[in-house]
Design a protein around this motif. Structure first.
Motif, mmCIF file in Angstrom:
data_model
loop_
_atom_site.group_PDB
_atom_site.id
_atom_site.type_symbol
_atom_site.label_atom_id
_atom_site.label_comp_id
_atom_site.label_asym_id
_atom_site.label_seq_id
_atom_site.Cartn_x
_atom_site.Cartn_y
_atom_site.Cartn_z
ATOM 1 N N ARG A 308 -45.128 -13.534 -26.853
ATOM 2 C CA ARG A 308 -45.542 -13.516 -27.576
ATOM 3 C C ARG A 308 -44.780 -12.043 -28.718
ATOM 4 N NH1 ARG A 308 -51.276 -14.383 -26.470
ATOM 5 N NH2 ARG A 308 -51.036 -16.593 -25.748
ATOM 6 N N VAL A 310 -44.151 -10.817 -31.463
ATOM 7 C CA VAL A 310 -44.951 -10.088 -33.056
ATOM 8 C C VAL A 310 -46.482 -9.702 -32.488
ATOM 9 C CG1 VAL A 310 -45.196 -10.504 -35.307
ATOM 10 C CG2 VAL A 310 -42.931 -11.242 -34.219
ATOM 11 N N TRP A 311 -47.040 -10.423 -31.851
ATOM 12 C CA TRP A 311 -48.659 -10.255 -32.250
ATOM 13 C C TRP A 311 -48.665 -9.464 -31.257
ATOM 14 C CZ3 TRP A 311 -51.153 -11.279 -36.015
ATOM 15 C CH2 TRP A 311 -51.088 -12.048 -36.812
ATOM 16 N N PRO A 313 -47.241 -6.342 -29.953
ATOM 17 C CA PRO A 313 -47.623 -5.290 -30.115
ATOM 18 C C PRO A 313 -47.740 -4.957 -31.362
ATOM 19 C CG PRO A 313 -45.159 -5.948 -29.401
ATOM 20 C CD PRO A 313 -45.557 -7.449 -29.757
ATOM 21 N N LEU A 314 -48.029 -5.440 -32.416
ATOM 22 C CA LEU A 314 -48.443 -5.460 -33.739
ATOM 23 C C LEU A 314 -50.685 -5.028 -33.454
ATOM 24 C CD1 LEU A 314 -47.050 -8.110 -35.751
ATOM 25 C CD2 LEU A 314 -47.178 -5.671 -36.100
ATOM 26 N N SER A 315 -51.244 -6.140 -32.416
ATOM 27 C CA SER A 315 -52.204 -5.722 -32.604
ATOM 28 C C SER A 315 -52.401 -4.521 -31.630
ATOM 29 C CB SER A 315 -52.495 -6.912 -31.145
ATOM 30 O OG SER A 315 -52.212 -8.324 -31.448
ATOM 31 N N ILE A 317 -51.002 -1.768 -32.039
ATOM 32 C CA ILE A 317 -50.624 -0.851 -32.922
ATOM 33 C C ILE A 317 -51.663 -0.778 -33.892
ATOM 34 C CG2 ILE A 317 -49.696 -0.367 -35.375
ATOM 35 C CD1 ILE A 317 -46.875 -1.404 -33.190
ATOM 36 N N GLY A 318 -52.763 -2.215 -34.570
ATOM 37 C CA GLY A 318 -53.759 -2.530 -35.243
ATOM 38 C C GLY A 318 -54.544 -1.901 -34.587
ATOM 39 N N VAL A 379 -53.112 -6.400 -24.290
ATOM 40 C CA VAL A 379 -53.095 -5.840 -25.681
ATOM 41 C C VAL A 379 -53.902 -4.188 -25.136
ATOM 42 C CG1 VAL A 379 -54.310 -4.482 -27.935
ATOM 43 C CG2 VAL A 379 -53.515 -6.995 -27.598
ATOM 44 N N SER A 383 -51.942 -0.089 -24.840
ATOM 45 C CA SER A 383 -51.822 0.621 -25.141
ATOM 46 C C SER A 383 -51.906 2.143 -24.671
ATOM 47 C CB SER A 383 -53.786 0.380 -26.469
ATOM 48 O OG SER A 383 -54.510 0.121 -25.263
#
Length: 581
Positions: A308, A310-311, A313-315, A317-318, A379, A383
């Motif tokens: 995954r 993409v999802w 790192p995007l999660s 950051i989100g 996630v 983080s």
């Protein structure tokens, strides 16, 4: 019977102690946050790291943890002591002093963050129950990581530090109803959800109220009685008994052990033994918390980044952006400067350690699909690993913004009775210490006294005096009383060895703080002076001079001649005790 069979998980325990003995000093030398170090080490030696290579290279087995469940028991103890230490920080006085920030900003942050994150989880196809749990648990930040970062940067006493502490304090309090909520959602009994909620709430309130009220009546007298014996091993045993005993009581009542540990800490926080208990439990908490975070790291499978890319790192950051923006906005509305508010958003935007507890509990009740739970744990873990970098980025941007706009961090003041500055620490509260405290109070100077006699502590705390139980020669106790923000330390102890030990400890922690000490005689005074005390007053010398002055006056010696003679004697006797720096 082998040694391993006689003592379960012996290999895992020895390996962890070996890693701790090497890892902790190395992290301290490199100024790396220990929590992140244990997370990274758990990821490296866990079942998703080197542990998955054991079947190919069996020689790696003694150096890895192939199974997370092998350390689960120790990790649970780590959680208990984490909650116990949090309870010690939650005195009723402190909560009341910070009520605007704890129950105002804290409640708004958790509510708004949970609504936004839970709403996003629902949009992505999760059921209502799962969305509620994810929204609430991801609204929490890492108490362990953030508090250690602030401590390393010496910012706990700053407006940002106090605001962050208040936010974390409310989140820690909110863990208790969240654990109850997860338990309720996991029940599949008869009756409506509202009825189950009401029954569980009544049961929880009754149990917690009964334990708290009975505990306050029992714990303080027992501590007082045993502390009078001055036996450190007995005091340590009683501390462990209270923390684990109350946790066992809540578990027997159908509530979580973590809630019981929090309650035990709150009970002790209302007594004069709070600081002494913190010092006693600190070494155990550090080791067990290290094991907890190492077990958390063992559950992080970094190879998921490949599946995954993409999802994940995007999660991460989100999550940081969504929660960080809410925190920054609230901090700014409630008085912090723009730069410090932005720094707070970066500092508190990541997930927290309670996510691993709550998500694991929800997974056991089948409230979350396994793939969703694993993804969310990744996630949160990633983080948390990024928190030091985020904090540094936030600090840099915040400083630049405040300099450009002309704002200052002191725009907000928090009325915290423990966040004193330029106060005096009195080591010893006997006759001399009490007299010094009275004079300081008359002049409006704040002070806090440490006394090892529990009878004296109980007597003077009943009068509202700021006295705590503890060993004044223990540097960690002085650190708990905010030595870094104190204006001076006065030692009134008459025992030579503890006083000299205290001065040396003070000098190792704070080379510049003024240290004034009472001495029995000139030999004692010289030892204190050589240890680093700035001013030393030998009480036998002053008593002798006062007696001589009275006798000379009665004999008709002129006042000026008597004064010159006494000054000369005092000068000759105290010359080796002067601070020549």
């Amino acid at each position: 019977m082998t040694a391993h069979e006689g003592l379960p998980h012996l290999r895992e325990l020895i390996l962890f102690l070996c890693l701790s003995g090497v890892l902790i000093p190395l992290l301290q030398r490199r100024n790396i946050n220990p929590v992140l170090g244990f997370l990274a080490m758990g990821t490296l030696v866990g079942p998703y790291g080197l542990g998955r290579l054991v079947e190919y290279w069996p020689w790696l087995e003694p150096l890895t943890f192939p199974r997370v469940e092998d350390v689960a028991v120790f990790a649970e103890l780590g959680v208990i002591f984490l909650m116990f230490m949090i309870g010690l920080e939650m005195s009723i006085d402190r909560l009341w002093a910070l009520r605007r920030w704890v129950f105002g900003v804290g409640a708004l942050q958790v509510g708004l963050s949970a609504a936004v994150i839970g709403g996003l989880a629902y949009v992505f196809g999760n059921p209502v129950e799962a969305s509620v749990i994810l929204g609430l648990v991801l609204a929490f930040s890492s108490t362990a990581v953030v508090m250690q970062l602030l401590s390393f940067r010496r910012e706990l006493g700053t407006p940002l530090g106090q605001a962050s502490f208040s936010l974390l304090l409310f989140q820690d309090l909110a863990v208790v109803p969240l654990l109850v909520l997860v338990g309720l959602l996991g029940q599949h009994g008869d009756g409506s959800f509202a009825l189950q909620m009401g029954q569980a709430a009544l049961k929880g309130v009754f149990t917690i109220g009964a334990i708290y009220l009975i505990g306050r009546r029992v714990v303080q007298p027992v501590f007082h009685h045993l502390a009078a014996n001055q036996q450190s091993d007995t005091f340590m045993a009683l501390t462990l008994l209270v923390s684990l005993g109350v946790a066992a009581l809540t578990w027997a009542a159908g509530l979580s052990m973590a809630m019981g540990a929090l309650l035990a800490g709150l009970i002790i926080a209302e007594t004069e033994f709070r600081h002494a208990v913190e010092v006693t439990i600190e070494p155990f908490k550090g080791l067990l918390m290290g094991l907890f975070f190492m077990s958390v790291g063992m559950g992080i499978d970094l190879t998921e980044l490949l599946s995954r890319p993409v999802w994940l790192p995007l999660s991460v950051i989100g999550l940081v952006l969504a929660k960080g923006l809410i925190i920054a906005a609230l901090f700014r509305i409630f008085g912090l400067s723009t730069g410090r508010s932005l720094e707070g958003g970066f500092l508190l935007g990541a997930g927290g350690e309670f996510a691993f507890i709550v998500i694991g509990m929800a997974l056991s009740f089948q409230l979350l699909p396994r793939d969703v739970a694993q993804f969310m744990l990744l996630v949160v873990g990633l983080s948390m690993l990024a928190t030091p970098l985020l904090a540094r980025l936030g600090q840099t941007l915040g400083n630049a913004i405040d300099r450009r706009s002309g704002q200052h961090a002191s725009a907000m003041q928090i009325n915290d009775p423990e966040a004193m500055r330029n106060h005096v620490i009195l080591a010893g509260f006997g006759r001399v210490g009490q007299l010094v405290g009275e004079m300081l109070s008359e002049l409006g100077v704040a002070y806090c006294a440490i006394e090892s006699n529990p009878t004296l502590v109980a007597r003077y705390r009943a009068r509202g005096l700021p006295v705590v139980f503890g060993d004044a020669s223990n540097p960690e106790m002085l650190r708990r009383l905010h030595l870094d923000r104190a204006g001076a330390v006065i030692l009134t102890m008459d025992q030579t060895a503890p006083a000299v030990h205290a001065v040396r400890g003070l000098r190792s922690m704070s080379p510049d703080i003024p240290v004034l000490a009472r001495a029995r005689d000139e030999k004692h005074a010289l030892a204190l002076r050589e240890a680093g005390a700035n001013v030393v007053i030998p009480e036998t010398l002053e008593s002798s001079l006062q007696l001589a002055a009275g006798a000379l006056a009665r004999l008709g010696v002129p006042d000026e001649a008597a004064r010159m003679m006494l000054d000369r004697v005092r000068d000759n006797r105290t010359h080796p005790l002067r601070n020549t720096s």
